[in-house]
Design an enzyme around this catalytic site. Structure first.
Site, PDB file in Angstrom:
ATOM      1  N   HIS A  58      -9.403   1.007   5.223  1.00 15.22           N
ATOM      2  CA  HIS A  58      -8.119   1.181   5.909  1.00 15.22           C
ATOM      3  C   HIS A  58      -8.323   2.123   7.096  1.00 15.22           C
ATOM      4  O   HIS A  58      -9.117   3.059   7.018  1.00 15.22           O
ATOM      5  CB  HIS A  58      -7.078   1.744   4.937  1.00 15.22           C
ATOM      6  CG  HIS A  58      -5.688   1.692   5.482  1.00 15.22           C
ATOM      7  ND1 HIS A  58      -5.243   2.578   6.432  1.00 15.22           N
ATOM      8  CD2 HIS A  58      -4.665   0.846   5.236  1.00 15.22           C
ATOM      9  CE1 HIS A  58      -3.993   2.270   6.743  1.00 15.22           C
ATOM     10  NE2 HIS A  58      -3.621   1.224   6.035  1.00 15.22           N
ATOM     11  N   ASN A 104       0.865  -1.176   0.000  1.00 20.22           N
ATOM     12  CA  ASN A 104       0.000   0.000   0.000  1.00 20.22           C
ATOM     13  C   ASN A 104       0.903   1.228   0.000  1.00 20.22           C
ATOM     14  O   ASN A 104       1.535   1.522   1.005  1.00 20.22           O
ATOM     15  CB  ASN A 104      -0.891  -0.041   1.259  1.00 20.22           C
ATOM     16  CG  ASN A 104      -1.737   1.201   1.430  1.00 20.22           C
ATOM     17  OD1 ASN A 104      -1.809   2.046   0.534  1.00 20.22           O
ATOM     18  ND2 ASN A 104      -2.377   1.309   2.580  1.00 20.22           N
ATOM     19  N   TRP A 105       0.934   1.910  -1.136  1.00 19.97           N
ATOM     20  CA  TRP A 105       1.825   3.087  -1.233  1.00 19.97           C
ATOM     21  C   TRP A 105       1.234   4.312  -0.540  1.00 19.97           C
ATOM     22  O   TRP A 105       1.906   5.319  -0.417  1.00 19.97           O
ATOM     23  CB  TRP A 105       2.125   3.393  -2.711  1.00 19.97           C
ATOM     24  CG  TRP A 105       3.227   2.553  -3.274  1.00 19.97           C
ATOM     25  CD1 TRP A 105       3.703   1.382  -2.782  1.00 19.97           C
ATOM     26  CD2 TRP A 105       4.019   2.860  -4.437  1.00 19.97           C
ATOM     27  NE1 TRP A 105       4.741   0.919  -3.581  1.00 19.97           N
ATOM     28  CE2 TRP A 105       4.951   1.800  -4.600  1.00 19.97           C
ATOM     29  CE3 TRP A 105       4.036   3.887  -5.368  1.00 19.97           C
ATOM     30  CZ2 TRP A 105       5.883   1.764  -5.641  1.00 19.97           C
ATOM     31  CZ3 TRP A 105       4.956   3.859  -6.418  1.00 19.97           C
ATOM     32  CH2 TRP A 105       5.872   2.801  -6.548  1.00 19.97           C
ATOM     33  N   LYS A 106      -0.038   4.228  -0.147  1.00 13.13           N
ATOM     34  CA  LYS A 106      -0.697   5.371   0.510  1.00 13.13           C
ATOM     35  C   LYS A 106      -0.524   6.619  -0.363  1.00 13.13           C
ATOM     36  O   LYS A 106      -0.547   6.512  -1.573  1.00 13.13           O
ATOM     37  CB  LYS A 106      -0.165   5.544   1.941  1.00 13.13           C
ATOM     38  CG  LYS A 106      -0.231   4.222   2.722  1.00 13.13           C
ATOM     39  CD  LYS A 106       0.044   4.371   4.191  1.00 13.13           C
ATOM     40  CE  LYS A 106      -0.062   3.000   4.865  1.00 13.13           C
ATOM     41  NZ  LYS A 106       0.057   3.077   6.314  1.00 13.13           N
ATOM     42  N   SER A 132       3.907  -2.376  10.176  1.00 12.17           N
ATOM     43  CA  SER A 132       5.358  -2.467  10.400  1.00 12.17           C
ATOM     44  C   SER A 132       5.950  -3.809   9.973  1.00 12.17           C
ATOM     45  O   SER A 132       6.868  -4.322  10.618  1.00 12.17           O
ATOM     46  CB  SER A 132       5.703  -2.151  11.859  1.00 12.17           C
ATOM     47  OG  SER A 132       5.355  -0.806  12.167  1.00 12.17           O
ATOM     48  N   GLY A 169       3.001  -1.216   4.178  1.00 11.98           N
ATOM     49  CA  GLY A 169       3.013   0.196   3.836  1.00 11.98           C
ATOM     50  C   GLY A 169       4.400   0.659   3.450  1.00 11.98           C
ATOM     51  O   GLY A 169       4.856   0.444   2.325  1.00 11.98           O
ATOM     52  N   GLY A 170       5.098   1.270   4.388  1.00 10.24           N
ATOM     53  CA  GLY A 170       6.392   1.893   4.106  1.00 10.24           C
ATOM     54  C   GLY A 170       7.377   0.989   3.375  1.00 10.24           C
ATOM     55  O   GLY A 170       8.065   1.431   2.436  1.00 10.24           O
ATOM     56  N   GLU A 195      -6.667   4.496   8.139  1.00 17.41           N
ATOM     57  CA  GLU A 195      -6.429   5.914   7.825  1.00 17.41           C
ATOM     58  C   GLU A 195      -7.658   6.530   7.165  1.00 17.41           C
ATOM     59  O   GLU A 195      -7.963   7.703   7.377  1.00 17.41           O
ATOM     60  CB  GLU A 195      -5.177   6.037   6.946  1.00 17.41           C
ATOM     61  CG  GLU A 195      -3.918   5.763   7.771  1.00 17.41           C
ATOM     62  CD  GLU A 195      -2.746   5.200   7.003  1.00 17.41           C
ATOM     63  OE1 GLU A 195      -2.750   5.239   5.756  1.00 17.41           O
ATOM     64  OE2 GLU A 195      -1.816   4.699   7.665  1.00 17.41           O
ATOM     65  N   GLY A 201       3.123   2.082  10.730  1.00 14.73           N
ATOM     66  CA  GLY A 201       4.114   3.146  10.591  1.00 14.73           C
ATOM     67  C   GLY A 201       4.883   3.457  11.860  1.00 14.73           C
ATOM     68  O   GLY A 201       5.542   4.493  11.958  1.00 14.73           O
ATOM     69  N   GLU A 243      -4.883  -5.057  10.648  1.00 12.15           N
ATOM     70  CA  GLU A 243      -3.861  -4.035  10.833  1.00 12.15           C
ATOM     71  C   GLU A 243      -4.113  -3.300  12.159  1.00 12.15           C
ATOM     72  O   GLU A 243      -4.944  -2.393  12.213  1.00 12.15           O
ATOM     73  CB  GLU A 243      -3.909  -3.015   9.688  1.00 12.15           C
ATOM     74  CG  GLU A 243      -3.604  -3.604   8.325  1.00 12.15           C
ATOM     75  CD  GLU A 243      -3.094  -2.543   7.360  1.00 12.15           C
ATOM     76  OE1 GLU A 243      -2.091  -2.836   6.685  1.00 12.15           O
ATOM     77  OE2 GLU A 243      -3.656  -1.449   7.299  1.00 12.15           O
TER      78      GLU A 243
HETATM   79  P1  13P Z   1       3.378   0.197   7.529  1.00  8.66           P
HETATM   80  O1  13P Z   1       3.833  -1.088   6.878  1.00  8.66           O
HETATM   81  O2  13P Z   1       4.086   1.409   7.018  1.00  8.66           O
HETATM   82  O3  13P Z   1       3.348   0.073   9.012  1.00  8.66           O
HETATM   83  O4  13P Z   1       1.840   0.402   7.059  1.00  8.66           O
HETATM   84  C1  13P Z   1       0.950  -0.649   7.157  1.00  8.66           C
HETATM   85  C2  13P Z   1      -0.286  -0.280   6.443  1.00  8.66           C
HETATM   86  O5  13P Z   1      -1.042   0.574   6.873  1.00  8.66           O
HETATM   87  C3  13P Z   1      -0.572  -0.958   5.169  1.00  8.66           C
HETATM   88  O6  13P Z   1      -1.869  -0.724   4.735  1.00  8.66           O
END
Ligand code: 13P
Length: 249
Positions: A92, A8-10, A209, A230-231, A94, A170, A164
């Site tokens: 998600h 997920n590149w957000k 993470s 994510g990251g 967020e 993050g 999640e």
């Molecule tokens: P991180 O891997 O950056 O913690 O993010 C997880 C995430 O929200 C994937 O959707």
């Protein structure tokens, strides 16, 4: 069951970052698990062009529940599909936090995505305060009950559930493997109760993470069928080893 490594590149990534996609495909021409990247909508069709003919699939990060209409700034599931998406992340944390998305809204989006032929990756997870209060399973049970379609229509691989924990996103912090296992077993049982035995084939992803250094341990936990990253999905040098760990798990 075919496992899924999803990135997920957000709200990250511009055209220059597409070089990472080519690097990922070159490094993992046939990864041995499913491999998905969900870029911002602006990059979707270009990423799909790069991924065409490769093992990489691309997906969206959200869609509207309606097919079209007066919804400024929104994107329909059919539009994502036309841009080359095969999947879409829905609910998600967020989006639940930033856009006040409710379980009922997530369910409507999930049904719209599946009607368009997209695989819906529905996210659930507790906040740190909820975990500390001992409410984790209660919260996740309620999110599942409200966010998922009442009936499982279509192919069982049209639905993926991602666990999640909000506090692990993050932050570099993760639940213990035991905690991951408890929640994944709970989600599996809830899905079987709701949909019957066929729900044993629904993929359950862990997210929060995930890194090359912890991926293999997480993938060894029962009922973890992949990851939502994510990251560490932004760079082929991070995501590639996670994909490789999943393929080996
Ligand atoms: P991180 O891997 O950056 O913690 O993010 C997880 C995430 O929200 C994937 O959707």
């Amino acid at each position: 069951m075919r496992k899924l490594a999803a990135g997920n590149w957000k709200m990250n990534g511009t055209a220059e970052d597409l070089a990472e996609v080519s690097a990922l495909i070159t490094a993992h021409p046939a990864p041995g698990c499913e491999m998905l990247l969900c870029p911002p909508a602006t990059l979707l069709s270009r990423m799909a062009d790069i991924a065409a003919g490769s093992a990489l699939m691309v997906g969206g990060q959200n869609c509207h529940a309606k097919a079209s209409g007066a919804h400024t700034g929104d994107i329909s599931a059919d539009m994502l599909k036309e841009a080359g998406a095969t999947h879409v992340i829905l609910g998600h944390s967020e989006r639940r936090a930033d856009h006040a998305e409710t379980d009922i809204a997530v369910r409507a989006k999930t049904m719209a995505a599946q009607a368009a032929g997209l695989t819906a990756i529905v996210c659930v997870g507790e906040t740190e305060a909820q975990r500390n209060a001992g409410e984790t399973l209660l919260v996740i049970g309620a999110q599942l009950a409200g966010s998922l379609p009442v009936k499982l229509t279509g192919a069982v691989d049209g639905l993926v559930v991602a666990y999640e924990p909000v506090w692990a996103i993050g932050t570099g912090r993760t639940p213990t493997l035991k905690e991951v296992g408890e929640v994944h077993a709970f989600i599996r049982a809830a899905l079987v109760e709701r949909y019957g035995e066929t729900a044993r084939a629904i993929r359950l992803l862990y997210g929060g993470s995930v890194k090359p250094s912890n991926a293999a341990d997480i993938f060894a936990v029962p009922h973890v069928n992949g990851a939502l990253v994510g990251g560490a999905s932004l760079k082929a040098s991070d995501f590639g080893p996670i994909v490789a760990a999943l393929a080996k798990a």
